[in-house]
Design an enzyme around this catalytic site. Sequence first.
Site, short mmCIF file in Angstrom:
data_model
loop_
_atom_site.label_atom_id
_atom_site.label_comp_id
_atom_site.label_asym_id
_atom_site.label_seq_id
_atom_site.Cartn_x
_atom_site.Cartn_y
_atom_site.Cartn_z
N ASP A 38 -61.96 57.74 -21.18
CA ASP A 38 -62.64 57.98 -22.45
C ASP A 38 -64.14 57.70 -22.34
OD1 ASP A 38 -60.30 58.68 -23.70
OD2 ASP A 38 -59.93 56.69 -24.54
N TYR A 65 -56.25 48.01 -16.17
CA TYR A 65 -57.34 47.92 -17.13
C TYR A 65 -57.56 46.47 -17.58
CZ TYR A 65 -56.48 52.96 -17.79
OH TYR A 65 -56.31 54.31 -17.60
N ARG A 174 -55.40 52.70 -26.06
CA ARG A 174 -55.70 52.77 -27.50
C ARG A 174 -54.43 52.77 -28.34
NH1 ARG A 174 -58.73 57.87 -28.71
NH2 ARG A 174 -58.15 58.60 -26.64
#
Length: 325
Positions: A38, A65, A174
Site C-alpha cells: 500500500d 510485517y 488492514r
Amino acid sequence: MQGFLNLNKSAGFTSHDCVAKVRRLLRLKRVGHGGTLDPAATGVLPIALGRATRLLQYMTSDKAYRATIRLGVKTTTDDLEGDVVASASASGLTQETVLPFLEQFQGKIEQVPPMYSAIQVQGKRLYDLARAGKTAEIPTRKVEVYQIEVLDWRPGELAELDVAIACGAGTYIRSIARDLGEVLKTGGTLASLIRTQSSGFSLEQSLTLDELAQQVEAGTFNPIPAEAALEHLGKVTLSADDARRWCQGQRIIQKAEGTDHKGEGNEQGNDHGLDQQDMTDQDVSTDSAGNIRRVYHENGTFLGITQVIESECELVLAPKMVLVD
C-alpha cells in the site's frame, strides 16, 4: 542486467511508482515487483530486473510485517488514509483483555479484504468502485496467519497495539486491524505498516530509492542473483551435455533411484527422442513446491526452472523457464 533489487519502499509511493522509478534509474525496460505494498506502507518490495521478471511466479509468498493497530476509531479505508466513520472510547481496554481476541486471527482464517483494495469484483477494482461512491459485495478469502506477536501496548481513548505478523499470500493487515476493532466493539484501523520480510528478502538488507540512485551513479550497484529468491525450491544439477540440451528446450530423462540403468520401455530405444542420464552423477534434491525445481550447470551456473515429471522408473526434466542463451 538480471536479478533482484531488495527495495525499501518509502511512504507515499505505490508499488507501480517504484517500478517506474527503478526502470528510469537503471535504464531497464523489464522491471516488475513481487507483491503490492500500500502507498502508506513502507518496507520490503522485491523488484525483479530483466529476465528475472519471469521468476516472480515461483517466489515464495510468505511475508512478515510490523504494524500498529489503533483502537477506538474506524475509517473508510481501514487505515489512517481514510475518513473516520465511527469512534468509541478504547480507554477500558488493557493488553490482557485484547490478547484473547487477537489470537482468533492466527491460523487459517476467512477474511474480507478492504473496500479500498486492488481486488477485482465483476471486472472492476474495488478502490475504483469506492472512489466512485459505489459499494460491492466483497467475497471472503481464506488466508493464513502464521504468528501474531505483541510488541507494545499504549492505553488510552485511542489505544494502540504494536504487533509483528507473519503470514501467507493475500493477507490484508488492514482487515485484521478493522476486524479486531469490530470484535472489541471500539472500531479499529491500521495506523502504520512496515513490511519486514517478503519472498525471502529482509528489511535489514534493503535499499531505498535514494541509496539505489547513489550506487548507480557510483557504478557500484549489483543486482541480487536471480536464484537467491528461489532457495525454497529443490535443485537439479546437470552435466554439461544435458545442460546444453535442456537449455535448447529438450527434456532430459534420468533414472529414478532403485531402478536399473534403463527403465522399463527404454530397452528398445527412446520413442520420444529424449535424452537419458544415469542418476548416479546427478544431484537432485526434493523441494517444498512439488515438482518445480531450480536447474544448475555442473559448473554452478543457474540455468532456470524445470518441471520434474516422475514415474516408477524415471524422472523427466521438462524445461519451464530457461534464463540463459
